[in-house]
Design a protein around this motif. Structure first.
Motif, mmCIF file in Angstrom:
data_model
loop_
_atom_site.group_PDB
_atom_site.id
_atom_site.type_symbol
_atom_site.label_atom_id
_atom_site.label_comp_id
_atom_site.label_asym_id
_atom_site.label_seq_id
_atom_site.Cartn_x
_atom_site.Cartn_y
_atom_site.Cartn_z
ATOM 1 N N ARG A 144 0.816 -1.222 0.000
ATOM 2 C CA ARG A 144 0.000 0.000 0.000
ATOM 3 C C ARG A 144 0.846 1.267 0.000
ATOM 4 N NH1 ARG A 144 -0.284 2.128 5.144
ATOM 5 N NH2 ARG A 144 0.557 0.829 6.820
ATOM 6 N N LEU A 145 2.150 1.141 0.223
ATOM 7 C CA LEU A 145 3.033 2.311 0.214
ATOM 8 C C LEU A 145 3.791 2.471 -1.086
ATOM 9 C CD1 LEU A 145 4.558 2.132 3.819
ATOM 10 C CD2 LEU A 145 2.709 3.589 3.007
ATOM 11 N N ASP A 146 3.477 1.617 -2.096
ATOM 12 C CA ASP A 146 4.276 1.647 -3.313
ATOM 13 C C ASP A 146 4.223 2.988 -4.026
ATOM 14 O OD1 ASP A 146 5.267 -0.801 -2.997
ATOM 15 O OD2 ASP A 146 4.082 -1.808 -4.536
ATOM 16 N N GLY A 147 3.079 3.619 -4.055
ATOM 17 C CA GLY A 147 2.964 4.869 -4.788
ATOM 18 C C GLY A 147 2.885 6.086 -3.902
ATOM 19 N N SER A 148 3.260 5.976 -2.659
ATOM 20 C CA SER A 148 3.111 7.083 -1.726
ATOM 21 C C SER A 148 4.115 8.176 -2.012
ATOM 22 C CB SER A 148 3.276 6.579 -0.291
ATOM 23 O OG SER A 148 3.225 7.657 0.608
ATOM 24 N N ARG A 149 3.639 9.414 -2.032
ATOM 25 C CA ARG A 149 4.543 10.544 -2.220
ATOM 26 C C ARG A 149 5.377 10.806 -0.973
ATOM 27 N NH1 ARG A 149 -0.285 11.185 -4.465
ATOM 28 N NH2 ARG A 149 -0.417 11.709 -6.680
ATOM 29 N N ARG A 150 4.963 10.252 0.140
ATOM 30 C CA ARG A 150 5.780 10.378 1.351
ATOM 31 C C ARG A 150 7.134 9.693 1.176
ATOM 32 N NH1 ARG A 150 3.345 14.373 4.259
ATOM 33 N NH2 ARG A 150 1.106 13.979 4.483
ATOM 34 N N LEU A 151 7.164 8.615 0.388
ATOM 35 C CA LEU A 151 8.432 7.935 0.143
ATOM 36 C C LEU A 151 9.415 8.840 -0.588
ATOM 37 C CD1 LEU A 151 7.268 4.354 -0.900
ATOM 38 C CD2 LEU A 151 7.913 5.187 1.351
ATOM 39 N N LEU A 152 8.918 9.624 -1.532
ATOM 40 C CA LEU A 152 9.797 10.554 -2.243
ATOM 41 C C LEU A 152 10.385 11.588 -1.290
ATOM 42 C CD1 LEU A 152 7.809 11.199 -5.533
ATOM 43 C CD2 LEU A 152 9.712 9.644 -5.158
ATOM 44 N N GLN A 153 9.548 12.124 -0.412
ATOM 45 C CA GLN A 153 10.051 13.114 0.539
ATOM 46 C C GLN A 153 11.075 12.505 1.490
ATOM 47 O OE1 GLN A 153 6.526 14.640 2.422
ATOM 48 N NE2 GLN A 153 5.687 15.518 0.534
ATOM 49 N N ALA A 154 10.801 11.283 1.973
ATOM 50 C CA ALA A 154 11.774 10.617 2.849
ATOM 51 C C ALA A 154 13.058 10.314 2.103
ATOM 52 C CB ALA A 154 11.164 9.335 3.417
ATOM 53 N N GLY A 155 12.950 9.906 0.823
ATOM 54 C CA GLY A 155 14.155 9.633 0.049
ATOM 55 C C GLY A 155 14.998 10.867 -0.191
ATOM 56 N N VAL A 156 14.364 11.989 -0.495
ATOM 57 C CA VAL A 156 15.112 13.237 -0.703
ATOM 58 C C VAL A 156 15.805 13.666 0.581
ATOM 59 C CG1 VAL A 156 14.845 15.691 -1.188
ATOM 60 C CG2 VAL A 156 13.696 14.007 -2.615
ATOM 61 N N LEU A 157 15.075 13.606 1.698
ATOM 62 C CA LEU A 157 15.676 13.998 2.978
ATOM 63 C C LEU A 157 16.842 13.078 3.341
ATOM 64 C CD1 LEU A 157 15.558 15.829 5.453
ATOM 65 C CD2 LEU A 157 13.926 14.230 6.473
ATOM 66 N N GLY A 158 16.677 11.758 3.136
ATOM 67 C CA GLY A 158 17.759 10.834 3.447
ATOM 68 C C GLY A 158 18.967 11.034 2.549
ATOM 69 N N THR A 159 18.736 11.311 1.260
ATOM 70 C CA THR A 159 19.871 11.562 0.345
ATOM 71 C C THR A 159 20.647 12.796 0.768
ATOM 72 O OG1 THR A 159 18.621 10.541 -1.465
ATOM 73 C CG2 THR A 159 20.505 11.919 -2.051
ATOM 74 N N GLY A 160 19.940 13.887 1.075
ATOM 75 C CA GLY A 160 20.640 15.100 1.498
ATOM 76 C C GLY A 160 21.393 14.923 2.801
ATOM 77 N N VAL A 161 20.773 14.238 3.769
ATOM 78 C CA VAL A 161 21.430 14.040 5.067
ATOM 79 C C VAL A 161 22.654 13.140 4.921
ATOM 80 C CG1 VAL A 161 21.121 13.020 7.360
ATOM 81 C CG2 VAL A 161 19.360 14.506 6.406
ATOM 82 N N SER A 162 22.547 12.072 4.124
ATOM 83 C CA SER A 162 23.689 11.160 3.967
ATOM 84 C C SER A 162 24.860 11.844 3.263
ATOM 85 C CB SER A 162 23.246 9.921 3.190
ATOM 86 O OG SER A 162 22.755 10.275 1.909
ATOM 87 N N LEU A 163 24.578 12.620 2.219
ATOM 88 C CA LEU A 163 25.665 13.342 1.550
ATOM 89 C C LEU A 163 26.275 14.401 2.472
ATOM 90 C CD1 LEU A 163 24.160 13.810 -2.021
ATOM 91 C CD2 LEU A 163 25.932 12.215 -1.314
ATOM 92 N N LEU A 164 25.442 15.044 3.273
ATOM 93 C CA LEU A 164 25.971 16.034 4.216
ATOM 94 C C LEU A 164 26.817 15.363 5.294
ATOM 95 C CD1 LEU A 164 25.817 19.076 4.669
ATOM 96 C CD2 LEU A 164 23.919 18.686 6.243
#
Length: 771
Positions: free
Chosen positions: A642-662
């Motif tokens: 049920r989470l496959d198309g959730s836009r929340r996943l995109l927001q979590a992915g962007v935040l995780g990418t920025g935090v990991s690179l930082l």
């Protein structure tokens, strides 16, 4: 053997048993091979440090002679010093002195010609003050010889490679017997107990394989502990005798310990320049005169302590002085822990290969058995091709940028990445066209044949221009394989939205990327790049044979069992839950997908390998860190449907990418933080690519032209990974510090993610659907 037998009958069962036995034998053999490689590398490093400590016995008198102002050619006493050193160490083949032009001045045994230049330079550790080169016959350990103005020559100690080989094989000889026993046991279990393990193959075969793997791993670690313990004994003894020789030179001049100043500074410097020394102490009459420790956590280890009586005396009563030298506590454990991740990642890669064989070679349903059974088995049959595509992409992932940068510093690695990803993007268009025409099998045969030949040729050439052409051919074949497997599955499925079975291909490709990165890094670290390319060519031949023999024909699907068409009505069909409009998908691709693909190509494909190698990391360690990213990308597949198309996943992915690179930019020098940041980066990329690759599009309004960006996502991803290395190489050139580039990249990713959230925000009077 007929094709029908290979797809349905006894031939398939034999092929399954043969593939299982091959994977199990290769996995257990890889454990012993990994242990041998770690033993060779670790013991060779200990022998280098031991030879450098012995060479300091000659280096000290020669440099004292040079500082007086006499030329190096006029030094006397070399023959006596070198002969005594060779008599005390039977593994020492020769001792030489060369000037700054490489001309031979002194040699023991005497030689009339200068030695040939060594073929390869061994990368030094940060604390080392000596250089090591190697050729096909011996190792050459070189220590600089300096006067008051600079370096005027070098002292070279030669040790044959057979000395290290004999020490390693002597400890690992019992492991070959144990390996043979494990292979016989697994072969008998797989061939003779089919009725037992075929009911629950993952449980029984997994237990048998894990038992053999753990047993061989423990035996390899015990052999490594024995070898490293002996090497630490020899190294600590050589360091102790070298320091004692330097202190005894003062006694020969008639000095006592009270006449010497700065001994504590000398001992601290000696400990700082020699790794794994825990304590140094000068003791007279059971009274500690000078003691240097490496800290509370690195006190001396009682197993590696040496006491040497010096010729120095102390005080007016001429009390005898002794020197105590001990290795740091935990020096042996640190070397063993360094080898442990290699066995762990090898177990993960071998387990993925075994699970692939178990799930792939299953009988196909007969004709007319229904479309649902055919679709399920087709997805299972396509997983090996997706896995092999990821495996072929990951095999050279850890070492190829470093090799290309060595051929052409300042841009070779970026050009090689552009050639590969650009060819991948080029192959997507004809793959879709051939899939629509029904000639996908022939197209895959040609593409895989070209990439297999390119991998084989890369093993026999070292020219960057040839590598650019061959790497482009490899990318063309792998791009066609990735697009072809997806198109084949969509052709075998009934019309409608892409089902969750497409995620199985992504999961198989991610597992192949993880296994390829680990295996390629291990093989390149211990064998070199050429065997990796030959193994990739062999895997390409396997994929070619599999696509010709085991892919089910599309005509076997019962089309009549597909879903019924929607009958026209006045009301439009309801959109599926979590469906995106074309505009929303377009914004997600441009604002979130494109930066993630740029990060994948620029940061993972270029910056990380070159940065880690520049810090002194070995190739297998680089591969393990990159495999953490692939492992993290697999974790989002465990999310509920049920989470496959959730836009929340995109927001979590962007935040995780920025935090990991930082985190990499600010705390990347710390090993635990680096590992956690890379794993978080992989999870974040998985969260982003999951919704983008397997999204659902809502139907367009009535009268509007249907334009789907689903086919553009793969092309945009390949182009993003092609542009990423060029963009990074514009602002960063090794060996510069990449931390500012990583910090700026993280800020850009976060800003684009914030822009996407603002553009897709809920407006007043408009309902926004979330999964």
């Amino acid at each position: 053997m007929s094709v029908h037998s290979l797809r349905h009958g006894r031939g398939l069962r034999r092929a399954r048993l043969g593939a299982l036995l091959l994977v199990l034998a290769a996995s257990l053999g890889g454990v012993v091979a990994l242990g041998l490689g770690e033993a060779w590398r670790g013991d060779a490093r200990l022998q280098f440090e031991r030879l450098a400590a012995q060479g300091a016995i000659i280096q000290g008198p020669v440099e004292m002679f040079l500082r007086v102002g006499v030329a190096l050619e006029q030094f006397t006493g070399f023959t006596q010093l070198a002969r005594a050193l060779r008599e005390s160490d039977p593994t020492l083949e020769a001792v030489r002195v060369l000037d700054d032009q490489g001309r031979l001045l002194f040699s023991e045994p005497p030689g009339s010609e200068a030695p040939p230049p060594a073929a390869r330079r061994v990368p030094p550790l940060p604390h080392e003050r000596f250089a090591v080169t190697e050729d096909a016959h011996a190792f050459h350990v070189s220590l600089p010889l300096s006067d008051r103005f600079g370096e005027v020559g070098r002292l070279e100690l030669v040790m044959p490679r057979e000395a290290v080989s004999q020490r390693v094989l002597q400890r690992f000889q019992p492991l070959f017997t144990l390996l043979g026993g494990c292979l016989l046991f697994l072969g008998a279990f797989v061939a003779g107990a089919q009725r037992l393990w075929m009911r629950r193959p993952r449980r029984w075969l997994g237990a048998a394989f894990s038992l053999g793997f753990v047993g061989l791993t423990l035996a390899s670690l015990l052999a490594l502990a024995d070898l490293y313990s002996d090497g630490l004994h020899q190294r600590t003894s050589s360091l102790a005798h070298s320091l004692a020789r330097r202190l005894n030179e003062a006694a020969r001049l008639g000095l006592t310990l009270s006449h010497l100043r700065g001994l504590d500074t000398l001992l601290e410097e000696y400990q700082r320049t020699n790794a794994d020394l825990g304590s140094l102490a000068l003791i007279a009459d059971e009274r500690v005169l000078i003691q240097v420790d490496a800290g509370a956590g690195r006190t001396g280890d009682g197993r590696f302590e040496y006491t040497i009586d010096l010729e120095l005396t102390e005080g007016p009563w001429n009390l005898p002085v002794r020197l105590e030298v001990g290795a740091a506590k935990g020096a042996l454990q640190a070397r063993l822990w360094r080898a442990a991740p290699g066995f762990l990642f090898l177990f993960a890669a071998s387990g993925l290969l075994g699970l692939l064989v178990l799930g792939a070679l299953v009988p196909l349903p007969r004709r007319g058995s229904g479309s649902r059974a055919f679709e399920q088995r087709t997805a299972g049959r396509l997983q090996p091709l997706a896995f092999l595509g990821g495996l072929l992409e990951g095999l050279p992932f850890s070492f190829l940028p470093v090799a290309a940068e060595a051929f052409s510093p300042g841009g070779g690695a970026a050009l090689l990445a552009v050639a590969f990803q650009g060819a991948c993007a080029l192959a997507l268009v004809p793959s879709e066209r051939y899939a629509r025409r029904g000639h996908l099998g022939r197209w895959l045969t040609v593409a895989l044949g070209v990439s297999t030949a390119a991998f084989a040729l890369m093993a026999f050439t070292s020219d960057l221009r040839a590598w650019l052409v061959l790497r482009g051919l490899c990318g063309f074949g792998l791009g066609a394989l990735a697009a072809g497997t997806r198109a084949y599955l969509l052709a075998a499925l009934p019309p409608g939205p892409p089902p969750r079975r497409l995620a199985r291909l992504t999961l198989a490709r991610g597992g192949g990327l993880l296994a390829g990165t680990v295996l390629g890094a291990l093989a390149a670290a211990h064998l070199g790049p050429s065997p990796v390319f030959l193994f990739a060519a062999l895997c390409g031949l396997g994929a070619l044979a599999y696509s010709r023999r085991w892919l089910p024909p599309l005509e076997a699907r019962d089309r009549s069992a597909g879903p019924r068409t929607f009958r026209a009505s006045l009301a439009p069909p309801p959109p599926p839950p979590g469906a995106w409009s074309p505009r929303e998908h377009r914004l997600a691709l441009l604002c979130i997908g494109l930066p993630s693909w740029l990060s994948r190509g620029g940061v993972l494909g270029l910056v990380l390998p070159l940065w880690l190698v520049g810090e002194g990391q070995d190739t297998d360690r680089v591969g393990q860190l990159l495999a953490l990213v692939a492992l993290g990308a697999l974790l989002p597949h465990a999310l509920p449907a049920r989470l496959d198309g959730s836009r929340r996943l995109l927001q979590a992915g962007v935040l995780g990418t920025g935090v990991s690179l930082l985190a990499l930019a600010k705390l990347g020098a710390m090993e635990p933080v680096r590992a956690l940041a890379l794993c978080l980066l992989g999870v974040s990329l998985g969260l982003i690519h999951g919704p983008l690759d397997h999204h659902l599009e809502s139907p367009p309004p009535e009268g509007a032209r249907k334009r789907s960006w689903a086919s553009v996502a793969q092309l945009l991803g390949a182009l993003g990974q092609c542009v990423g290395p060029l963009l990074v190489s514009t602002f960063w050139r090794p060996p510069e510090d990449p931390l500012p580039v990583l910090g700026g990249w993280s800020v850009g990713v976060l800003l684009l993610g914030a822009l996407h959230s603002w553009m897709t925000r809920a407006r007043p009077g408009r309902e926004v659907r979330h999964a």
